[in-house]
Design a protein around this motif. Structure first.
Motif, PDB file in Angstrom:
ATOM      1  N   ARG A 274     -29.106 -18.679 -19.296  1.00 36.45           N
ATOM      2  CA  ARG A 274     -27.576 -18.811 -19.282  1.00 36.45           C
ATOM      3  C   ARG A 274     -27.195 -19.802 -18.382  1.00 36.45           C
ATOM      4  O   ARG A 274     -27.481 -19.992 -17.302  1.00 36.45           O
ATOM      5  CB  ARG A 274     -26.766 -17.394 -18.640  1.00 36.45           C
ATOM      6  N   ILE A 275     -26.576 -20.822 -19.065  1.00 33.17           N
ATOM      7  CA  ILE A 275     -26.151 -22.040 -18.331  1.00 33.17           C
ATOM      8  C   ILE A 275     -24.492 -22.417 -18.132  1.00 33.17           C
ATOM      9  O   ILE A 275     -23.900 -22.270 -19.384  1.00 33.17           O
ATOM     10  CB  ILE A 275     -26.568 -23.166 -19.171  1.00 33.17           C
ATOM     11  N   GLY A 276     -24.062 -22.678 -17.015  1.00 32.50           N
ATOM     12  CA  GLY A 276     -22.743 -22.640 -16.809  1.00 32.50           C
ATOM     13  C   GLY A 276     -22.291 -24.205 -16.954  1.00 32.50           C
ATOM     14  O   GLY A 276     -22.874 -25.086 -16.336  1.00 32.50           O
ATOM     15  N   ILE A 277     -21.016 -24.335 -17.458  1.00 29.02           N
ATOM     16  CA  ILE A 277     -20.575 -25.956 -17.511  1.00 29.02           C
ATOM     17  C   ILE A 277     -19.472 -25.855 -16.546  1.00 29.02           C
ATOM     18  O   ILE A 277     -18.402 -25.223 -16.912  1.00 29.02           O
ATOM     19  CB  ILE A 277     -20.135 -26.223 -18.946  1.00 29.02           C
ATOM     20  N   PRO A 278     -19.307 -26.397 -15.354  1.00 28.54           N
ATOM     21  CA  PRO A 278     -18.253 -26.384 -14.459  1.00 28.54           C
ATOM     22  C   PRO A 278     -17.406 -27.733 -14.805  1.00 28.54           C
ATOM     23  O   PRO A 278     -17.471 -28.803 -14.133  1.00 28.54           O
ATOM     24  CB  PRO A 278     -18.896 -26.712 -13.178  1.00 28.54           C
ATOM     25  N   ARG A 279     -16.658 -27.449 -15.782  1.00 25.89           N
ATOM     26  CA  ARG A 279     -15.825 -28.775 -16.328  1.00 25.89           C
ATOM     27  C   ARG A 279     -14.562 -29.010 -15.519  1.00 25.89           C
ATOM     28  O   ARG A 279     -14.447 -30.396 -15.292  1.00 25.89           O
ATOM     29  CB  ARG A 279     -15.269 -28.412 -17.806  1.00 25.89           C
ATOM     30  N   ASP A 280     -14.102 -27.977 -14.626  1.00 27.91           N
ATOM     31  CA  ASP A 280     -12.862 -28.441 -13.993  1.00 27.91           C
ATOM     32  C   ASP A 280     -13.431 -29.333 -12.652  1.00 27.91           C
ATOM     33  O   ASP A 280     -14.365 -29.340 -11.891  1.00 27.91           O
ATOM     34  CB  ASP A 280     -12.212 -27.383 -13.140  1.00 27.91           C
TER      35      ASP A 280
END
Length: 485
Positions: A274-280
């Motif tokens: 599970r890979i999270g994308i911190p776009r903010d």
């Protein structure tokens, strides 16, 4: 000689050495010829600061040892460049790119250098770097030092090299060495790795010894490998491992270090993660081209079995601002390092460095030294300033507990994925590991990468993901070294 040195991996070189197609002495000569042709002539890349005068003797002795007793391991006879802030107790200087320290010799090898020599590596020379790890002044371009001059980006002369491990990244990218060692405080491996289209592993603070490395921050510094492949970077990481009781940061690694990190080179390493994308916040400086490259990388990871949590925003991202931690730690850390150089050392304090620069302004102060002056005259060196104590606590709170730890727990993540090196500020203050991997090039040839990050001592998980992505994408290409755009 038919051996092709360009893009040759450690595995390629070992196979050729074992087959008698090449010797380590010949290998060093091939790299030196490339340095002569392209680093100090022709394009004048300027990534190599100093060559070990004993490199050929060392290579020849390792060739004899290979013949008589066999190779010690994967690093036997492999030429390595070290960033110029890493001590070698030999005939080379350790100056952090400063003319004030141009005549400074270390009494002994840094701990990681001892481990590399034990593994059979050839310390071929020192790489240029941003002077004092970009902590000398404001407005100095990355990759510049008064001792070594300006390192150029071989992919596009208008692109920066990144810093401060500019020479370490560029030398690897240009095939001036097999692998190199950089150091990082806040992006100094990830940034030049991204801009130089190479692999950079920034380990957990405490995984590798910092003893014998000219410091910037006592709490954030670490060394790390730079290479053209994830496998080579991991082999270098293995060679630098070892218990150093003199480095207090290593006290946290009991039971958390693996003997062989190549066990985690898994081409299926993205399946089920599970890979999270911190776009903010972290995407605000991306161009449309870079965003397209990033999104294409995420799509590939999804196709390879990763669950992408997008967005997985870090709630404290916009709260993390200027911190006085590094400024307050620099003077004390540097003075302690200089005091251990021995009675013959020409420079023993930060103040003497400042005074030397004032006495030689044309040679040393092209961009000034305002940060050195601020560190010397506005900090006590005792770590008692209330703002330092509060900033250190705030960094840990916002970057670790309420930052990375919180978002990874909330979304049950195995890793975070940042564009380029944009997550370095938060991961470095947390002391957490990251790996940058090339993901493509813009229309003008400028490299662009992605960075996998996780919590402390999660290098195995990061290596799995980085290796799987690298094997599926295979985008890295060497610079032509013939023309600039």
């Amino acid at each position: 000689m038919s051996f092709e040195i360009v893009e040759a991996t450690i595995t390629d070189i070992q196979a050729a050495l074992d087959a008698g197609e090449i010797t380590s002495k010949q290998l060093v000569l091939m790299y030196l010829e490339r340095i002569a042709d392209h680093d100090k002539n022709g394009l004048t890349i300027n990534s190599v600061l100093e060559i070990n005068p004993d490199a050929l003797f060392i290579a020849e002795s390792l060739d004899v040892e290979r013949t008589l007793r066999g190779a010690r391991g994967p690093m036997h006879g492999i030429p390595v460049l070290l960033k110029d802030n890493i001590n070698t107790g030999d005939k080379m200087h350790t100056s952090a790119g400063s003319l004030a320290l141009a005549d400074s010799f270390a009494l002994e090898d840094a701990f990681i250098v001892t481990k590399l020599r034990e593994a059979g590596a050839i310390i071929m020379g020192k790489a240029n770097m941003t002077e004092f790890a970009n902590f000398m002044t404001n407005g100095m371009p990355s990759g510049y030092s008064s001792r070594g001059g300006q390192v150029l980006n071989p992919y596009n002369i208008s692109s920066p090299t990144g810093g401060s491990s500019a020479g370490s990244a560029v030398a690897v990218a240009c095939n001036f060495c097999t692998v190199s060692v950089g150091t990082e405080t806040s992006g100094s491996i990830l940034n030049p790795g991204n801009l130089g289209s190479v692999i950079g592993i920034k380990p957990t603070v405490g995984l590798l010894s910092r003893s014998g490395i000219l410091p910037l921050s006592n709490t954030q510094d670490t060394a790390g490998p730079m290479a053209r492949t994830v496998t080579d970077a991991v082999l270098m990481l293995n060679a630098m491992l070892g218990r150093d009781d003199s480095d207090a940061a290593m006290g946290s690694n009991y039971g958390r270090i693996h003997e062989d990190y190549t066990d985690f080179l898994d081409k299926d390493g993205l399946q089920g993660v599970r890979i999270g994308i911190p776009r903010d916040y972290y995407f605000e400086e991306l161009t449309e081209e870079q965003l397209a490259l990033f999104n294409a990388s995420v799509e590939l990871m999804s196709e390879m079995g990763a669950t992408i949590v997008d967005p997985a925003d870090i709630r404290t991202a916009r709260e993390i601002s200027y911190s006085s931690v590094v400024l307050n730690e620099f003077k004390t850390s540097l003075n302690a390092y200089l005091s251990r150089l021995g009675p013959g050392a020409p420079i023993r304090t930060l103040k003497q460095i400042i005074d030397y620069n004032h006495a030689h302004p044309i040679e040393t102060l092209k961009y000034g030294q305002i940060t050195l002056i601020e560190a010397e005259y506005t900090t006590s060196g005792t770590f008692t300033e209330p703002h330092y104590i509060r900033d250190r606590a705030t960094d840990l709170k916002l970057c670790k507990e309420e930052g990375i730890d919180a978002v990874m727990k909330e979304h049950q993540l195995d890793a975070l994925l940042f564009p380029a090196d944009f997550g370095a500020r938060i991961t470095s203050r947390a002391g957490y590991p990251s790996i940058v991997v090339p993901s493509g090039y813009t229309g003008v040839g400028a490299p662009f990468g992605v960075t996998f990050s996780a919590k402390a001592y999660q290098e195995p998980q990061l290596i799995k993901m980085a290796y799987a992505f690298e094997q599926a994408s295979k985008v890295r290409k060497p610079p032509s070294l013939r023309s600039f755009i």
